[in-house]
Each structure stands twice: as structure tokens, then as C-alpha cells.
Design a protein around this motif. Structure first.
Motif, PDB file in Angstrom:
ATOM      1  N   ASN A   3       0.840  -1.197   0.000  1.00  0.00           N
ATOM      2  CA  ASN A   3       0.000   0.000   0.000  1.00  0.00           C
ATOM      3  C   ASN A   3       0.873   1.245   0.000  1.00  0.00           C
ATOM      4  OD1 ASN A   3      -2.510  -1.312  -0.017  1.00  0.00           O
ATOM      5  ND2 ASN A   3      -2.335  -1.730   2.175  1.00  0.00           N
ATOM      6  N   LEU A   4       1.369   1.594  -1.172  1.00  0.00           N
ATOM      7  CA  LEU A   4       2.238   2.754  -1.290  1.00  0.00           C
ATOM      8  C   LEU A   4       1.470   4.055  -1.137  1.00  0.00           C
ATOM      9  CD1 LEU A   4       4.621   1.804  -4.227  1.00  0.00           C
ATOM     10  CD2 LEU A   4       5.113   1.811  -1.801  1.00  0.00           C
ATOM     11  N   LEU A   5       0.204   4.040  -1.524  1.00  0.00           N
ATOM     12  CA  LEU A   5      -0.625   5.234  -1.402  1.00  0.00           C
ATOM     13  C   LEU A   5      -1.446   5.158  -0.121  1.00  0.00           C
ATOM     14  CD1 LEU A   5      -1.960   5.527  -5.068  1.00  0.00           C
ATOM     15  CD2 LEU A   5       0.018   6.675  -4.055  1.00  0.00           C
ATOM     16  N   SER A   6      -1.430   6.226   0.656  1.00  0.00           N
ATOM     17  CA  SER A   6      -2.233   6.282   1.865  1.00  0.00           C
ATOM     18  C   SER A   6      -3.696   6.523   1.501  1.00  0.00           C
ATOM     19  CB  SER A   6      -1.739   7.413   2.770  1.00  0.00           C
ATOM     20  OG  SER A   6      -2.004   8.676   2.160  1.00  0.00           O
ATOM     21  N   ASP A   7      -4.564   6.312   2.469  1.00  0.00           N
ATOM     22  CA  ASP A   7      -5.980   6.597   2.238  1.00  0.00           C
ATOM     23  C   ASP A   7      -6.179   8.064   1.860  1.00  0.00           C
ATOM     24  OD1 ASP A   7      -6.581   3.974   2.824  1.00  0.00           O
ATOM     25  OD2 ASP A   7      -7.228   4.390   4.885  1.00  0.00           O
ATOM     26  N   ALA A   8      -5.398   8.942   2.484  1.00  0.00           N
ATOM     27  CA  ALA A   8      -5.519  10.375   2.185  1.00  0.00           C
ATOM     28  C   ALA A   8      -5.094  10.674   0.752  1.00  0.00           C
ATOM     29  CB  ALA A   8      -4.683  11.188   3.170  1.00  0.00           C
ATOM     30  N   GLU A   9      -4.045   9.999   0.276  1.00  0.00           N
ATOM     31  CA  GLU A   9      -3.598  10.218  -1.097  1.00  0.00           C
ATOM     32  C   GLU A   9      -4.638   9.722  -2.106  1.00  0.00           C
ATOM     33  OE1 GLU A   9       1.179  10.042  -1.386  1.00  0.00           O
ATOM     34  OE2 GLU A   9       0.242   8.243  -0.537  1.00  0.00           O
ATOM     35  N   PRO A  21       2.512  11.220  -6.069  1.00  0.00           N
ATOM     36  CA  PRO A  21       2.716  10.296  -4.947  1.00  0.00           C
ATOM     37  C   PRO A  21       4.061  10.513  -4.272  1.00  0.00           C
ATOM     38  CG  PRO A  21       3.156   9.175  -7.004  1.00  0.00           C
ATOM     39  CD  PRO A  21       2.648  10.543  -7.374  1.00  0.00           C
ATOM     40  N   ARG A  22       4.205   9.921  -3.125  1.00  0.00           N
ATOM     41  CA  ARG A  22       5.490  10.006  -2.420  1.00  0.00           C
ATOM     42  C   ARG A  22       6.568   9.194  -3.130  1.00  0.00           C
ATOM     43  NH1 ARG A  22       3.391   7.575   2.906  1.00  0.00           N
ATOM     44  NH2 ARG A  22       1.981   6.676   1.364  1.00  0.00           N
ATOM     45  N   GLN A  87      -4.144   0.078  -6.502  1.00  0.00           N
ATOM     46  CA  GLN A  87      -4.913   0.831  -5.516  1.00  0.00           C
ATOM     47  C   GLN A  87      -5.919   1.777  -6.152  1.00  0.00           C
ATOM     48  OE1 GLN A  87      -1.170   1.806  -2.908  1.00  0.00           O
ATOM     49  NE2 GLN A  87      -2.975   2.022  -1.592  1.00  0.00           N
TER      50      GLN A  87
END
Length: 271
Positions: A3-9, A21-22, A87
Motif C-alpha cells: 500500500n504505497l498510497l495512503s488513504d488520504a492520497e 505520490p510520495r 490501488q
């Protein structure tokens, strides 16, 4: 899948139609991408200012007969890029095209406002683009611009004319449909990337700087959608051609009867 992307992203992507993305390419991966870009431009001097279609397909596949190498596919199928696509797109993923976008220093032309969906023979229409900055992408050398939220209606909108014609600025969204005051300039460091939706309005200014701007874009659609290999190049303008498009199932399974692998457009018949 990581899960590289957070829920917020993910929420930001759903709301705005784009996300930086980060995750970014760094170190040897970035150095390799930059070296491949230099070779790609050197080996294809006739198409270096604009779009070089599908460098991830070797042996001159595609209508542009691009001279390329196998490393581009490694970037397009980077495990962490695919993780992010899972995701936002889903478990079943098709890599259907990639493009090198290049703007030469001081002369690289503007790209008018457009939505990619007007050019793609995919039904239901769904594609997510990952645009990777090869070099620093800034205001001066024509970074990508987006209009946040312009994807929400899930409509391509009215485009003035066909694909990149001189007469009307090329593929441009009708001016009354664009509020340029809402535009965001997406400046990126080398190796950073921006993910954006097929319905997100985007474009870029001319490159007035002294440094080139280059971005490698890879595009995915969910395998619940179908790519129409019988579509006309006159109706859909994909860099590298429409009918000979080689689809690659990169994760999951196909659920829409797509054709995968090499395609001989001369032998295409309706399924």
C-alpha cells in the motif's frame, strides 16, 4: 500488493483527478531512465520534439517504427508503479501504451488543454496515466498543468478539432469549457511522477527555458474494459497507431475479451 498510497492520497486522487505520490524513481533507476531517454532521442531524431509512441515495444513496433530497447518495459512494469495502479484502478491491469513526451529547450511547443479520453478506443472508457519526470520539470521548461476536479463529470467535453492540428491548436478543449484560473502547475523533480485520470484536463506551456523537458508516460486500463483494435486511426489518435496496439496484461486476468501480444493490423477481423 504494497500500500504505497495512503488513504488520504487516494482520496486526493479521487477528488482532484491527479496526485503526485510520495514514491519516485531514484538512484540507479533514475540514472537508467535518463540514459535511455538520451539514447531514444538520439536514435529517433525525426520524432524527438513531441511524442514518441510506445518505446516499451522493441523491434520497431508501432506506426512510428521507433528504435528503442527493452528497459522501457521494465519502467512501465515497475512493481511499485503497478502496486499504486492496483490501488486506484483495480486488481486486473492492462498496460496498453507508453509515450515519451519531449520538449526541446527554447523551442518546444505548447500542448493545448485536452482530455486524453477523446483519443482512446476503450470501452468503458477508463485509463490512468503515470507521467514520470526524466529531468526537472518546472514552470520555465513547461511542466504539466492540470485543472483539479475537471474529471468529475466523467465527460471528455467538446474539443475544437482533431489531434494536434496547427489550425486550431490541436485537440484543444473548447475555451468556454476551461477555467484556466483554476490551473495548477505540477512541478516535479527528476524521478517524481504525477498520476492522473483519463478525464482530467491537462496541457503545458511552450518550453522557453534552456533545459529540455522530458516525461515518460505509461498508461493502464482495468481489464474490465475493452480495447477496440478495429478502431480507425482517423477517429482515434494514439501516438504509434491504434490498430496495431500491443496490449500487455500486467496483473490479474482479462475480463473483457481483449487481444494480447503482437497484433498484425492487416489480419484484424471482428471477433
Amino acid at each position: 500488493m504494497g500500500n504505497l498510497l495512503s488513504d488520504a492520497e487516494i482520496a486526493t486522487y479521487r477528488r482532484d483527478g491527479y496526485l503526485v505520490p510520495r514514491f519516485a524513481l531514484r538512484g540507479d533507476e533514475l540514472t537508467k531512465l535518463q540514459a535511455m531517454t538520451e539514447r531514444l532521442l538520439a536514435n529517433n531524431p525525426h520524432i524527438t520534439d513531441g511524442t514518441i509512441g510506445s518505446p516499451h515495444l522493441v523491434n520497431g513496433k508501432g506506426s512510428q517504427n521507433v528504435v528503442t530497447e527493452s528497459g522501457w518495459l521494465d519502467v512501465a512494469r515497475h512493481p511499485k508503479i503497478l502496486d499504486m495502479m492496483e490501488q486506484v484502478v483495480g486488481l486486473d491491469l492492462v498496460l496498453w501504451t507508453s509515450t515519451m513526451f519531449h520538449k526541446a529547450p527554447e523551442i518546444g511547443p505548447a500542448t493545448p488543454w485536452h482530455r486524453d479520453g477523446v483519443f482512446y478506443p476503450i470501452e468503458p472508457l477508463a485509463t490512468t496515466t503515470v507521467w514520470i519526470a526524466v529531468y526537472e520539470s518546472t514552470l520555465e521548461n513547461a511542466c504539466l498543468r492540470v485543472i483539479p476536479g475537471s474529471h468529475r463529470a466523467q465527460q471528455v467535453g467538446h474539443h475544437v478539432t482533431g489531434h494536434w492540428s496547427e489550425r486550431a491548436g490541436g485537440g484543444a478543449i473548447a475555451p468556454e469549457e476551461i477555467d484556466e484560473a483554476q490551473a495548477v502547475d505540477v512541478e516535479l523533480k527528476p524521478g517524481q511522477m504525477v498520476i492522473f485520470d483519463i478525464y482530467t484536463a491537462h496541457g503545458s506551456r511552450p518550453n522557453i527555458g534552456r533545459r529540455p523537458r522530458a516525461g515518460y508516460a505509461v498508461r493502464f486500463f482495468p481489464a474490465t474494459s475493452h480495447y477496440d483494435h478495429l478502431a480507425s486511426d482517423e477517429d482515434y489518435k494514439v501516438a504509434g497507431g491504434v490498430r496495431n496496439r500491443e496490449l500487455i496484461l500486467v496483473r490479474g486476468r482479462d475480463r473483457a475479451g481483449n487481444r494480447f501480444g503482437p497484433v498484425d493490423e492487416r489480419a484484424l477481423v471482428a471477433p
